[in-house]
Write a protein that holds these residues in place. Sequence first.
Motif, PDB file in Angstrom:
ATOM      1  N   THR A   8       1.348  -1.165  -0.369  1.00 40.41           N
ATOM      2  CA  THR A   8       0.504   0.067  -0.168  1.00 40.41           C
ATOM      3  C   THR A   8       0.969   1.674   0.494  1.00 40.41           C
ATOM      4  N   GLU A   9       0.297   2.110  -0.994  1.00 45.07           N
ATOM      5  CA  GLU A   9       1.200   3.608  -1.008  1.00 45.07           C
ATOM      6  C   GLU A   9       0.748   4.478   0.674  1.00 45.07           C
ATOM      7  N   SER A  10       1.915   5.484   1.156  1.00 41.48           N
ATOM      8  CA  SER A  10       1.068   6.848   1.879  1.00 41.48           C
ATOM      9  C   SER A  10       1.772   7.653   1.416  1.00 41.48           C
ATOM     10  N   GLY A  11       1.029   9.057   1.957  1.00 37.98           N
ATOM     11  CA  GLY A  11       0.851  10.376   1.815  1.00 37.98           C
ATOM     12  C   GLY A  11       2.199  10.751   2.027  1.00 37.98           C
ATOM     13  N   GLU A  12       3.388  10.344   2.323  1.00 39.46           N
ATOM     14  CA  GLU A  12       4.474  10.959   3.144  1.00 39.46           C
ATOM     15  C   GLU A  12       5.423  11.307   1.711  1.00 39.46           C
ATOM     16  N   SER A  13       5.966  13.051   1.822  1.00 41.15           N
ATOM     17  CA  SER A  13       6.135  13.464   0.491  1.00 41.15           C
ATOM     18  C   SER A  13       8.692  13.648   0.738  1.00 41.15           C
ATOM     19  N   SER A  14       9.028  13.684   0.183  1.00 40.84           N
ATOM     20  CA  SER A  14      10.102  14.501   0.929  1.00 40.84           C
ATOM     21  C   SER A  14      10.915  14.555  -0.492  1.00 40.84           C
ATOM     22  N   SER A  15      12.319  15.324  -0.596  1.00 41.01           N
ATOM     23  CA  SER A  15      12.648  16.113  -1.736  1.00 41.01           C
ATOM     24  C   SER A  15      13.050  13.903  -2.424  1.00 41.01           C
ATOM     25  N   HIS A  16      12.993  13.491  -2.162  1.00 40.86           N
ATOM     26  CA  HIS A  16      14.156  12.168  -2.780  1.00 40.86           C
ATOM     27  C   HIS A  16      12.248  11.181  -3.375  1.00 40.86           C
ATOM     28  N   ARG A  17      11.664  11.922  -3.453  1.00 45.42           N
ATOM     29  CA  ARG A  17      10.255  11.181  -3.574  1.00 45.42           C
ATOM     30  C   ARG A  17      10.233  11.155  -5.253  1.00 45.42           C
ATOM     31  N   SER A  18       9.502  10.685  -5.940  1.00 42.22           N
ATOM     32  CA  SER A  18       8.962  11.488  -7.541  1.00 42.22           C
ATOM     33  C   SER A  18       7.578  10.151  -7.565  1.00 42.22           C
ATOM     34  N   ARG A 106      17.408   2.169  11.169  1.00 40.25           N
ATOM     35  CA  ARG A 106      16.935   2.413  10.342  1.00 40.25           C
ATOM     36  C   ARG A 106      17.554   3.339   9.317  1.00 40.25           C
ATOM     37  N   TRP A 107      17.044   2.563   8.225  1.00 37.06           N
ATOM     38  CA  TRP A 107      18.228   2.866   6.728  1.00 37.06           C
ATOM     39  C   TRP A 107      16.857   4.996   5.850  1.00 37.06           C
ATOM     40  N   ALA A 108      17.303   5.750   5.576  1.00 33.27           N
ATOM     41  CA  ALA A 108      16.499   6.509   4.891  1.00 33.27           C
ATOM     42  C   ALA A 108      17.072   6.929   3.643  1.00 33.27           C
ATOM     43  N   ILE A 109      16.299   6.976   2.696  1.00 31.93           N
ATOM     44  CA  ILE A 109      17.210   7.700   1.501  1.00 31.93           C
ATOM     45  C   ILE A 109      17.745   8.504   1.400  1.00 31.93           C
ATOM     46  N   THR A 110      19.046   8.639   0.506  1.00 36.51           N
ATOM     47  CA  THR A 110      19.923  10.178   0.380  1.00 36.51           C
ATOM     48  C   THR A 110      20.589  10.404  -0.682  1.00 36.51           C
ATOM     49  N   GLY A 111      19.777  10.005  -1.900  1.00 36.35           N
ATOM     50  CA  GLY A 111      19.542  10.244  -2.851  1.00 36.35           C
ATOM     51  C   GLY A 111      18.788   9.754  -3.806  1.00 36.35           C
ATOM     52  N   SER A 112      18.703   9.918  -4.555  1.00 35.24           N
ATOM     53  CA  SER A 112      18.020   9.331  -5.850  1.00 35.24           C
ATOM     54  C   SER A 112      18.111   9.872  -7.387  1.00 35.24           C
ATOM     55  N   VAL A 113      18.326   8.677  -8.372  1.00 37.10           N
ATOM     56  CA  VAL A 113      18.056   9.803  -9.993  1.00 37.10           C
ATOM     57  C   VAL A 113      17.517   8.088 -10.193  1.00 37.10           C
ATOM     58  N   VAL A 114      16.598   9.606 -11.379  1.00 34.85           N
ATOM     59  CA  VAL A 114      15.574   8.485 -12.372  1.00 34.85           C
ATOM     60  C   VAL A 114      16.744   8.402 -13.955  1.00 34.85           C
ATOM     61  N   ALA A 115      16.532   7.929 -14.500  1.00 30.26           N
ATOM     62  CA  ALA A 115      17.451   7.567 -15.541  1.00 30.26           C
ATOM     63  C   ALA A 115      15.956   7.754 -16.869  1.00 30.26           C
ATOM     64  N   LEU A 124      20.503   5.151   0.337  1.00 30.98           N
ATOM     65  CA  LEU A 124      20.648   5.428   1.655  1.00 30.98           C
ATOM     66  C   LEU A 124      21.731   4.803   3.097  1.00 30.98           C
ATOM     67  N   ALA A 125      21.104   5.156   3.500  1.00 28.46           N
ATOM     68  CA  ALA A 125      21.923   5.039   4.606  1.00 28.46           C
ATOM     69  C   ALA A 125      21.800   4.385   6.402  1.00 28.46           C
ATOM     70  N   PRO A 126      22.494   4.069   6.898  1.00 28.51           N
ATOM     71  CA  PRO A 126      21.128   3.269   7.877  1.00 28.51           C
ATOM     72  C   PRO A 126      21.818   4.941   8.735  1.00 28.51           C
ATOM     73  N   LEU A 134      32.907   2.429  11.263  1.00 32.09           N
ATOM     74  CA  LEU A 134      32.827   2.426  10.038  1.00 32.09           C
ATOM     75  C   LEU A 134      31.767   2.949   9.420  1.00 32.09           C
ATOM     76  N   ARG A 135      31.989   3.545   8.086  1.00 28.33           N
ATOM     77  CA  ARG A 135      30.132   4.519   7.388  1.00 28.33           C
ATOM     78  C   ARG A 135      30.023   2.726   6.206  1.00 28.33           C
ATOM     79  N   LEU A 136      28.950   2.953   6.679  1.00 30.47           N
ATOM     80  CA  LEU A 136      27.998   2.030   5.469  1.00 30.47           C
ATOM     81  C   LEU A 136      27.051   2.618   4.980  1.00 30.47           C
ATOM     82  N   SER A 137      27.325   2.366   3.684  1.00 32.75           N
ATOM     83  CA  SER A 137      25.479   3.348   2.298  1.00 32.75           C
ATOM     84  C   SER A 137      25.831   1.865   1.450  1.00 32.75           C
ATOM     85  N   MET A 138      24.346   2.539   1.507  1.00 34.48           N
ATOM     86  CA  MET A 138      24.130   1.100   0.381  1.00 34.48           C
ATOM     87  C   MET A 138      23.643   2.061  -1.453  1.00 34.48           C
ATOM     88  N   THR A 139      23.530   1.086  -2.926  1.00 38.79           N
ATOM     89  CA  THR A 139      22.819   1.854  -3.869  1.00 38.79           C
ATOM     90  C   THR A 139      22.159   0.277  -4.100  1.00 38.79           C
TER      91      THR A 139
END
Length: 301
Positions: A8-18, A106-115, A124-126, A134-139
Amino acid sequence: MCHAGPVTESGESSSHRSRQIRPGTVHGLDAHLIETPNARAAISVFGGQVLSFRPVGTGHDVVWVSPVLADLPTPIRGGIPVCWPYFAREGQTGDVPSHGYARTARWAITGSVVAETGEVEVSLAPEGLDHLGLRLSMTVRVGATLEQGIHTHNPGATTARLTEALHNYFRVSDVADVRVEGLAGLTYADKFDGGAIHPQHGEWTLPDSPARSDRLYPGAGGTYRIIDPGFDRVIEIQGRQARTAVVWNPGAEVAQGMADVGPHWREFVCVEIANAGPDVIQIDAGATHSMWQTISVAPVS
């Protein structure tokens, strides 16, 4: 326990939503939902694990999530858990959580690209893990294939040691009827046999008696294919900078003691890319190590 439910979808919005990336829920869990012309995917906010990957035209999700999940913050059974900064409890002392801390952060989106092609890449990053040093991030890239990378940066002044895994739970028609190609001729440590070393004769299939598997293949570092005649599909996993393969299914007896598996043990097989066992990664001061996998699906030829 909570029972898995629909997306299901929610109505949250942020700079990384599209239109292609939006918040919602899947299996009753808050998730980042991704939609492309070629596939849909979902990444859990809790644990940052991929909970769904469904290429267009496929009848079944590529990944498996337990239909009976424990309440959070119990780790999610299924999807693609991120095991970091250690695999199992390797190299650890004291009372520490199995498979590390990333899978309950908890993981947050830190950036996004739509080709222009519609393929979506999210970074994303925890949160809350800075105390680990150490610092962890994920693509995660979603298109006709699922591409996933975890990146470990060592900001310290000395070399750091690391074990890690992407603990893939793949949905199958019946684990007893599938085979895994790409492991023949290797040796493995059998955790159900006290870590004893054995040769892999032929391709992996679920043993007959007892029907269970917890095998760690050091020095594997390649491409693995799950052949599933029941679903008429081949799932291919291509690992990069991942020296180890792990194949796990608890079997009926062990699964009876796992409330979030139980009778569902036949529905999945874990074929994991990792750097674990003797394949320990050393990260120099100021350096970054990345481990990648690409997951694709095709019909059985």
